[in-house]
Scaffold this motif. Structure first.
Motif, PDB file in Angstrom:
ATOM      1  N   GLN A   1      55.239  51.102  41.819  1.00 48.66           N
ATOM      2  CA  GLN A   1      53.270  50.681  42.573  1.00 48.66           C
ATOM      3  C   GLN A   1      53.197  49.598  42.369  1.00 48.66           C
ATOM      4  O   GLN A   1      52.418  48.783  42.388  1.00 48.66           O
ATOM      5  N   GLU A   2      53.959  48.468  42.199  1.00 50.47           N
ATOM      6  CA  GLU A   2      53.279  47.431  40.557  1.00 50.47           C
ATOM      7  C   GLU A   2      52.981  46.468  41.697  1.00 50.47           C
ATOM      8  O   GLU A   2      51.625  46.367  41.045  1.00 50.47           O
ATOM      9  N   LYS A   3      53.698  46.177  43.114  1.00 48.74           N
ATOM     10  CA  LYS A   3      52.918  45.219  43.509  1.00 48.74           C
ATOM     11  C   LYS A   3      51.740  46.056  44.717  1.00 48.74           C
ATOM     12  O   LYS A   3      50.388  45.044  44.579  1.00 48.74           O
ATOM     13  N   GLN A   4      51.076  47.280  44.666  1.00 50.28           N
ATOM     14  CA  GLN A   4      49.985  47.303  45.312  1.00 50.28           C
ATOM     15  C   GLN A   4      48.933  47.840  44.694  1.00 50.28           C
ATOM     16  O   GLN A   4      47.857  47.204  43.996  1.00 50.28           O
ATOM     17  N   LEU A   5      49.154  47.850  42.617  1.00 55.59           N
ATOM     18  CA  LEU A   5      48.279  48.271  42.110  1.00 55.59           C
ATOM     19  C   LEU A   5      47.729  46.705  42.089  1.00 55.59           C
ATOM     20  O   LEU A   5      46.690  46.276  41.862  1.00 55.59           O
ATOM     21  N   LYS A   6      48.803  45.880  41.313  1.00 57.31           N
ATOM     22  CA  LYS A   6      47.810  44.454  41.060  1.00 57.31           C
ATOM     23  C   LYS A   6      47.270  43.960  42.470  1.00 57.31           C
ATOM     24  O   LYS A   6      46.097  43.712  42.413  1.00 57.31           O
ATOM     25  N   GLN A   7      47.602  44.284  44.176  1.00 53.55           N
ATOM     26  CA  GLN A   7      46.100  44.543  44.836  1.00 53.55           C
ATOM     27  C   GLN A   7      45.132  44.715  44.577  1.00 53.55           C
ATOM     28  O   GLN A   7      44.252  43.958  44.963  1.00 53.55           O
ATOM     29  N   ASP A   8      45.360  46.412  43.995  1.00 49.70           N
ATOM     30  CA  ASP A   8      44.211  46.777  44.131  1.00 49.70           C
ATOM     31  C   ASP A   8      43.046  45.977  42.767  1.00 49.70           C
ATOM     32  O   ASP A   8      41.745  45.738  42.996  1.00 49.70           O
ATOM     33  N   ILE A   9      44.043  45.980  41.730  1.00 50.96           N
ATOM     34  CA  ILE A   9      43.014  45.615  40.897  1.00 50.96           C
ATOM     35  C   ILE A   9      42.699  44.059  40.965  1.00 50.96           C
ATOM     36  O   ILE A   9      41.221  43.810  40.898  1.00 50.96           O
ATOM     37  N   ALA A  10      42.877  43.109  42.222  1.00 45.69           N
ATOM     38  CA  ALA A  10      42.676  41.874  42.127  1.00 45.69           C
ATOM     39  C   ALA A  10      41.925  41.907  42.721  1.00 45.69           C
ATOM     40  O   ALA A  10      40.854  41.100  42.763  1.00 45.69           O
ATOM     41  N   THR A  11      41.034  43.168  44.053  1.00 45.71           N
ATOM     42  CA  THR A  11      40.341  43.631  44.961  1.00 45.71           C
ATOM     43  C   THR A  11      39.071  43.955  44.377  1.00 45.71           C
ATOM     44  O   THR A  11      38.103  43.639  44.507  1.00 45.71           O
ATOM     45  N   ARG A  12      40.021  44.597  43.042  1.00 46.83           N
ATOM     46  CA  ARG A  12      38.148  45.296  42.534  1.00 46.83           C
ATOM     47  C   ARG A  12      37.779  44.202  41.214  1.00 46.83           C
ATOM     48  O   ARG A  12      36.449  43.876  41.937  1.00 46.83           O
ATOM     49  N   LYS A  13      38.876  42.935  40.801  1.00 43.44           N
ATOM     50  CA  LYS A  13      38.249  42.111  39.948  1.00 43.44           C
ATOM     51  C   LYS A  13      37.851  41.012  41.346  1.00 43.44           C
ATOM     52  O   LYS A  13      35.720  40.281  41.136  1.00 43.44           O
ATOM     53  N   LYS A  14      37.849  40.896  42.478  1.00 43.70           N
ATOM     54  CA  LYS A  14      37.144  39.903  43.606  1.00 43.70           C
ATOM     55  C   LYS A  14      36.200  40.425  44.097  1.00 43.70           C
ATOM     56  O   LYS A  14      34.614  39.871  43.840  1.00 43.70           O
ATOM     57  N   GLN A  15      35.628  42.124  43.622  1.00 40.02           N
ATOM     58  CA  GLN A  15      34.411  42.464  44.194  1.00 40.02           C
ATOM     59  C   GLN A  15      33.504  42.364  43.117  1.00 40.02           C
ATOM     60  O   GLN A  15      32.001  42.168  43.211  1.00 40.02           O
ATOM     61  N   GLN A  16      33.917  43.019  42.200  1.00 40.13           N
ATOM     62  CA  GLN A  16      33.155  42.816  40.941  1.00 40.13           C
ATOM     63  C   GLN A  16      32.832  41.300  40.101  1.00 40.13           C
ATOM     64  O   GLN A  16      31.272  41.660  40.074  1.00 40.13           O
ATOM     65  N   ALA A  17      33.466  41.115  40.789  1.00 43.35           N
ATOM     66  CA  ALA A  17      32.705  38.666  40.577  1.00 43.35           C
ATOM     67  C   ALA A  17      31.758  38.847  41.185  1.00 43.35           C
ATOM     68  O   ALA A  17      30.708  38.060  41.118  1.00 43.35           O
ATOM     69  N   GLN A  18      31.509  39.526  42.692  1.00 37.35           N
ATOM     70  CA  GLN A  18      30.609  38.493  44.123  1.00 37.35           C
ATOM     71  C   GLN A  18      29.569  40.317  43.192  1.00 37.35           C
ATOM     72  O   GLN A  18      28.140  38.927  43.181  1.00 37.35           O
ATOM     73  N   ILE A  19      29.323  40.559  42.777  1.00 36.18           N
ATOM     74  CA  ILE A  19      28.635  41.168  42.325  1.00 36.18           C
ATOM     75  C   ILE A  19      27.957  40.749  40.894  1.00 36.18           C
ATOM     76  O   ILE A  19      26.508  40.156  40.934  1.00 36.18           O
ATOM     77  N   ASP A  20      29.158  40.313  40.572  1.00 33.03           N
ATOM     78  CA  ASP A  20      28.544  39.988  39.554  1.00 33.03           C
ATOM     79  C   ASP A  20      27.937  38.386  39.188  1.00 33.03           C
ATOM     80  O   ASP A  20      26.437  38.033  38.738  1.00 33.03           O
ATOM     81  N   ARG A  21      27.954  37.928  40.660  1.00 33.35           N
ATOM     82  CA  ARG A  21      26.533  36.309  40.366  1.00 33.35           C
ATOM     83  C   ARG A  21      26.140  36.577  41.022  1.00 33.35           C
ATOM     84  O   ARG A  21      24.981  35.507  40.316  1.00 33.35           O
ATOM     85  N   ALA A  22      25.832  37.758  42.253  1.00 34.91           N
ATOM     86  CA  ALA A  22      24.630  37.686  42.100  1.00 34.91           C
ATOM     87  C   ALA A  22      23.686  38.655  41.593  1.00 34.91           C
ATOM     88  O   ALA A  22      22.220  38.178  41.826  1.00 34.91           O
ATOM     89  N   ILE A  23      23.921  38.822  40.464  1.00 37.08           N
ATOM     90  CA  ILE A  23      22.987  39.426  39.513  1.00 37.08           C
ATOM     91  C   ILE A  23      22.440  38.356  38.685  1.00 37.08           C
ATOM     92  O   ILE A  23      21.794  37.834  38.034  1.00 37.08           O
ATOM     93  N   THR A  24      23.544  37.743  37.847  1.00 35.07           N
ATOM     94  CA  THR A  24      23.448  36.148  37.533  1.00 35.07           C
ATOM     95  C   THR A  24      22.399  35.899  37.676  1.00 35.07           C
ATOM     96  O   THR A  24      21.602  35.011  37.251  1.00 35.07           O
ATOM     97  N   ALA A  25      22.928  35.292  38.795  1.00 36.74           N
ATOM     98  CA  ALA A  25      21.609  34.457  40.150  1.00 36.74           C
ATOM     99  C   ALA A  25      20.310  34.821  40.050  1.00 36.74           C
ATOM    100  O   ALA A  25      19.441  34.128  39.785  1.00 36.74           O
ATOM    101  N   ALA A  26      19.770  35.995  40.589  1.00 35.06           N
ATOM    102  CA  ALA A  26      19.079  36.318  40.785  1.00 35.06           C
ATOM    103  C   ALA A  26      18.562  36.833  39.246  1.00 35.06           C
ATOM    104  O   ALA A  26      17.122  36.590  38.830  1.00 35.06           O
TER     105      ALA A  26
END
Length: 430
Positions: free
Chosen positions: A210-235
């Protein structure tokens, strides 16, 4: 002297056993804590095993269970080592008591033989009257009295030593049985560890499929985390900038007031007051740490002083993903906090007094940031919150409820100082 040596030996033995008992109790508490965490993770794995889709959380849970089981085996090994020390100490005491009992019996037998030879009153009287003078006769009378008393004491010593010896033999038997039970427990844990590693190997095999699906899940997680980190850093950056502007305005106002006061003094031919410290130009600082008010400085100091003693953000749980960079199969993840797997519906609580700095939702999940002077704590992946921005919170106050990630209830927790991410494991209690 023999009695004195026996007492010294027993004293050191009892002290050693007291130390072993204290250490043993601590090891038992650790083992029980590991057992609770393993039991909770087994429930998580049992729940996720039926799902067709493999998740990073499931992989982390089995890895954590392996780590906890290895730690538990390490604790059992320490317990066995402690018991070996106790067995050695008790065995030495038993041998000492046996030797002392033999000596006491020999001495007592000698006294009995002496008493047998001088058992009638005529012999005793002859022993006293054979004295050279009255003083020697008196000493012989006292000797016979003391001899009788000592013989009774010697019998008491023998009974007491027998009792101590029997007690130590019982303790030794219990310790040997406890060691036997621990060895069996150790074998069971090793067997379970082997099974866990087999499950881990199977999961890795599934990851490859399930390597393809796993990489997609991790990429989604990184994207969501980056968005949250940006919001916190900006604040946080806005807060730092606002504090600096306020400081600059305060200094400017102080300088203006000082200039007006100086001009007035000169006009009235009065001495000009020295420029106050507040009015002096401030040094330029590139620090990303908030400049504190006295109240915030006190809060920061309190937070720092509780390093290693902060309560967990959930009442029960296991750290299933640790701080820093690590790999899941071939994919790399940089976790700037810790992920804690807990029971479904668990309450999330503040780890220290502070003020709610942010409450936001991203992708349908809440995250809360609490400010503690220079420090911020982040509570991410909440399905609901019970606090609002600007609210003061106390240590262990409930701020929300953890959400599920897939089939796993998982909280992401971070500690930040200014803009520097800290390892939460160094701050929360063990």
């Amino acid at each position: 002297m023999k009695l004195y040596k026996l007492l010294i030996t027993l004293l050191f033995t009892f002290l050693a056993i007291a130390v072993f008992a204290q250490s043993s109790n601590e090891l038992k508490r650790k083992k029980e804590a590991y057992e609770r965490e393993i039991e909770q993770l087994q429930k998580v794995l049992k729940k996720t095993a039926s799902g067709k889709k493999l998740t990073v959380q499931q992989y982390n849970a089995i890895n954590t269970q392996i780590r906890l089981r290895q730690s538990k085996i390490g604790v059992i090994n320490s317990e066995i080592k402690n018991l070996d020390n106790q067995i050695s100490a008790n065995t030495n005491t038993v041998h000492t008591l046996q030797g002392q009992l033999g000596d006491l019996k020999k001495e007592y037998a000698g006294m009995v033989r002496f008493a047998q030879r001088n058992r009638n009153a005529y012999d005793k009287m002859m022993f006293i009257f054979a004295a050279k003078d009255f003083n020697q006769a008196y000493k012989r009378i006292k000797y016979l009295q003391q001899f009788s008393q000592y013989r009774k004491k010697q019998a008491g010593y023998i009974e007491s030593t027998k009792k101590d010896l029997n007690g130590k033999i019982l303790v030794l038997d219990r310790t040997l049985k406890e060691k036997s039970n621990l060895l069996k427990d150790q074998e069971r844990e090793k067997d379970k560890l082997g099974k866990d590693k087999s499950v881990q190997a199977n999961l890795i095999g599934k990851f490859n499929k399930q390597e393809k699906q796993l990489k997609q899940d991790i990429a989604t997680r990184k994207k969501q985390q980056a968005q949250i980190d940006r919001a916190i850093t900006a604040a946080i950056n806005r807060e730092i900038a606002a504090r600096r502007r306020a400081e600059e305005e305060a200094r400017a106002a102080a300088a203006k007031a000082a200039a007006i006061a100086a001009a007035k003094a000169r006009a009235e031919n009065k001495p000009v007051a020295a420029t106050p410290a507040e009015a002096k130009p401030a040094k330029t600082s590139n620090s990303d740490v908030l400049t504190n008010t006295p109240a915030d400085a006190k809060l920061s100091s309190g937070f720092e002083n509780n390093r290693g003693r902060l309560p967990w953000p959930v009442a029960t749980g296991s750290i299933t993903e640790r701080f820093g960079v690590h790999k899941v199969d071939q994919a790399s993840i940089n976790n700037e906090g810790v992920n804690i797997t807990t029971a479904e519906g668990s309450s999330v609580r503040a780890v220290f007094d502070g003020e709610v700095f942010m409450v936001q939702t991203i992708y349908g999940k809440y995250f809360v940031v609490i400010k503690h002077g220079d420090y911020f704590t982040v509570y991410q992946n909440l399905r609901s919150v019970s606090v609002s921005k600007g609210e003061r919170v106390n240590t262990k106050q409930t701020i929300g409820v953890v959400a599920n990630t897939g089939d796993v209830a998982e909280l992401h927790f971070e500690i930040i100082r200014g803009q520097s991410k800290q390892n939460p494991e160094a701050w929360i209690s063990k």
